[in-house]
Design a protein around this motif. Structure first.
Motif, PDB file in Angstrom:
ATOM      1  N   ALA A  94       0.839  -1.187   0.000  1.00 14.86           N
ATOM      2  CA  ALA A  94       0.000   0.000   0.000  1.00 14.86           C
ATOM      3  C   ALA A  94       0.875   1.238   0.000  1.00 14.86           C
ATOM      4  N   ALA A  95       0.379   2.297  -0.616  1.00 19.07           N
ATOM      5  CA  ALA A  95       1.107   3.560  -0.678  1.00 19.07           C
ATOM      6  C   ALA A  95       0.225   4.675  -0.140  1.00 19.07           C
ATOM      7  N   GLY A  96       0.844   5.548   0.645  1.00 20.28           N
ATOM      8  CA  GLY A  96       0.097   6.663   1.191  1.00 20.28           C
ATOM      9  C   GLY A  96       1.024   7.751   1.676  1.00 20.28           C
ATOM     10  N   THR A  97       0.435   8.855   2.090  1.00 15.96           N
ATOM     11  CA  THR A  97       1.209   9.975   2.630  1.00 15.96           C
ATOM     12  C   THR A  97       0.850  10.185   4.087  1.00 15.96           C
ATOM     13  N   THR A  98       0.659   9.079   4.780  1.00 16.50           N
ATOM     14  CA  THR A  98       0.205   9.124   6.164  1.00 16.50           C
ATOM     15  C   THR A  98       1.268   9.647   7.113  1.00 16.50           C
ATOM     16  N   PRO A  99       0.872  10.303   8.169  1.00 21.14           N
ATOM     17  CA  PRO A  99       1.833  10.628   9.236  1.00 21.14           C
ATOM     18  C   PRO A  99       2.408   9.363   9.851  1.00 21.14           C
ATOM     19  N   LEU A 100       3.592   9.453  10.396  1.00 14.88           N
ATOM     20  CA  LEU A 100       4.250   8.273  10.943  1.00 14.88           C
ATOM     21  C   LEU A 100       3.433   7.631  12.063  1.00 14.88           C
ATOM     22  N   GLY A 101       2.662   8.423  12.765  1.00 20.05           N
ATOM     23  CA  GLY A 101       1.871   7.869  13.853  1.00 20.05           C
ATOM     24  C   GLY A 101       0.671   7.076  13.396  1.00 20.05           C
ATOM     25  N   ALA A 102       0.380   7.085  12.081  1.00 20.54           N
ATOM     26  CA  ALA A 102      -0.798   6.400  11.571  1.00 20.54           C
ATOM     27  C   ALA A 102      -0.423   5.329  10.555  1.00 20.54           C
ATOM     28  N   LEU A 103       0.795   4.820  10.627  1.00 19.69           N
ATOM     29  CA  LEU A 103       1.278   3.861   9.638  1.00 19.69           C
ATOM     30  C   LEU A 103       0.452   2.583   9.597  1.00 19.69           C
ATOM     31  N   ASN A 104      -0.079   2.173  10.728  1.00 17.42           N
ATOM     32  CA  ASN A 104      -0.714   0.867  10.794  1.00 17.42           C
ATOM     33  C   ASN A 104      -2.210   0.904  10.522  1.00 17.42           C
ATOM     34  N   PHE A 105      -2.728   2.040  10.076  1.00 16.71           N
ATOM     35  CA  PHE A 105      -4.154   2.145   9.800  1.00 16.71           C
ATOM     36  C   PHE A 105      -4.410   1.975   8.307  1.00 16.71           C
ATOM     37  N   VAL A 106      -5.306   1.076   7.970  1.00 17.10           N
ATOM     38  CA  VAL A 106      -5.653   0.821   6.576  1.00 17.10           C
ATOM     39  C   VAL A 106      -6.099   2.099   5.880  1.00 17.10           C
ATOM     40  N   ASN A 107      -6.885   2.898   6.553  1.00 20.30           N
ATOM     41  CA  ASN A 107      -7.443   4.103   5.927  1.00 20.30           C
ATOM     42  C   ASN A 107      -6.402   5.175   5.661  1.00 20.30           C
ATOM     43  N   SER A 108      -5.169   4.982   6.144  1.00 16.88           N
ATOM     44  CA  SER A 108      -4.106   5.952   5.899  1.00 16.88           C
ATOM     45  C   SER A 108      -3.530   5.839   4.489  1.00 16.88           C
ATOM     46  N   TYR A 109      -3.901   4.794   3.757  1.00 19.96           N
ATOM     47  CA  TYR A 109      -3.288   4.510   2.468  1.00 19.96           C
ATOM     48  C   TYR A 109      -4.286   4.693   1.335  1.00 19.96           C
ATOM     49  N   THR A 110      -3.784   5.254   0.244  1.00 18.83           N
ATOM     50  CA  THR A 110      -4.628   5.576  -0.896  1.00 18.83           C
ATOM     51  C   THR A 110      -4.585   4.510  -1.983  1.00 18.83           C
ATOM     52  N   TYR A 111      -3.410   3.930  -2.187  1.00 20.61           N
ATOM     53  CA  TYR A 111      -3.211   3.006  -3.298  1.00 20.61           C
ATOM     54  C   TYR A 111      -2.826   1.637  -2.761  1.00 20.61           C
ATOM     55  N   TRP A 112      -3.349   0.601  -3.428  1.00 18.91           N
ATOM     56  CA  TRP A 112      -3.126  -0.773  -2.993  1.00 18.91           C
ATOM     57  C   TRP A 112      -2.721  -1.654  -4.168  1.00 18.91           C
ATOM     58  N   GLY A 113      -1.837  -2.627  -3.876  1.00 23.32           N
ATOM     59  CA  GLY A 113      -1.525  -3.643  -4.852  1.00 23.32           C
ATOM     60  C   GLY A 113      -2.663  -4.645  -4.974  1.00 23.32           C
ATOM     61  N   GLN A 114      -2.483  -5.598  -5.873  1.00 22.01           N
ATOM     62  CA  GLN A 114      -3.557  -6.548  -6.182  1.00 22.01           C
ATOM     63  C   GLN A 114      -3.656  -7.681  -5.165  1.00 22.01           C
ATOM     64  N   GLY A 115      -2.683  -7.818  -4.299  1.00 19.30           N
ATOM     65  CA  GLY A 115      -2.700  -8.891  -3.303  1.00 19.30           C
ATOM     66  C   GLY A 115      -2.023 -10.141  -3.827  1.00 19.30           C
ATOM     67  N   THR A 116      -1.350 -10.849  -2.917  1.00 20.50           N
ATOM     68  CA  THR A 116      -0.707 -12.107  -3.284  1.00 20.50           C
ATOM     69  C   THR A 116      -0.831 -13.077  -2.109  1.00 20.50           C
ATOM     70  N   GLN A 117      -1.143 -14.316  -2.414  1.00 21.83           N
ATOM     71  CA  GLN A 117      -1.364 -15.315  -1.383  1.00 21.83           C
ATOM     72  C   GLN A 117      -0.045 -15.883  -0.884  1.00 21.83           C
ATOM     73  N   VAL A 118       0.075 -15.939   0.429  1.00 23.75           N
ATOM     74  CA  VAL A 118       1.181 -16.623   1.088  1.00 23.75           C
ATOM     75  C   VAL A 118       0.581 -17.716   1.961  1.00 23.75           C
ATOM     76  N   THR A 119       0.990 -18.954   1.726  1.00 22.41           N
ATOM     77  CA  THR A 119       0.490 -20.080   2.499  1.00 22.41           C
ATOM     78  C   THR A 119       1.665 -20.816   3.121  1.00 22.41           C
ATOM     79  N   VAL A 120       1.617 -20.967   4.444  1.00 24.35           N
ATOM     80  CA  VAL A 120       2.680 -21.640   5.180  1.00 24.35           C
ATOM     81  C   VAL A 120       2.101 -22.920   5.769  1.00 24.35           C
ATOM     82  N   SER A 121       2.623 -24.043   5.345  1.00 23.90           N
ATOM     83  CA  SER A 121       2.112 -25.319   5.832  1.00 23.90           C
ATOM     84  C   SER A 121       2.908 -25.773   7.059  1.00 23.90           C
ATOM     85  N   SER A 122       2.221 -26.485   7.932  1.00 17.34           N
ATOM     86  CA  SER A 122       2.876 -26.952   9.167  1.00 17.34           C
ATOM     87  C   SER A 122       3.525 -28.311   8.984  1.00 17.34           C
TER      88      SER A 122
END
Length: 122
Positions: A94-122
């Protein structure tokens, strides 16, 4: 406008490693903070790591994941080591111009990639 294209991911056994890439294009890329989030169905999208010149990590991945950037390639990477089954998720950059104090908020970001699946088997 910024476009984010992700690559990497896949299936790996617990303890293994994967690297995700997020290639960015568009105007003023260098003015944006690039972060990684992950999402498991039924849960909130979770902050993983941010690249802001320095780096920030969620406690759950600290010491195992490394975020880095290559300005020449306009690409941010997420190196994931010592993977655990609980790391299984769809990962988004995700890309955004968020303040450093709001890095972990989804709504702080404007642009998103398409997503990629990561699967870890036990």
């Amino acid at each position: 406008q910024v476009q984010l294209v992700q690559s990497g991911g896949g299936l790996v056994q617990a303890g293994g490693s994967l690297r995700l890439s997020c290639a960015a294009s568009g105007r003023s890329f260098n003015t944006y903070i690039i972060s990684w989030f992950r999402h498991v169905p039924g849960k909130e999208r979770e902050f993983v790591a941010a690249f802001v010149g320095t780096t920030r990590y969620a406690d759950s991945v600290k010491g195992r994941f490394t975020i880095s950037g290559d300005n020449a390639k306009n690409t941010v990477y997420l190196q994931m080591n010592s993977l655990k089954p609980e790391d299984t998720a769809v990962y988004y950059c995700a890309a955004g111009t968020t303040p450093l104090g709001a890095l972990n908020f989804v709504n702080s970001y404007t642009y998103w990639g398409q997503g990629t699946q990561v699967t870890v088997s036990s």
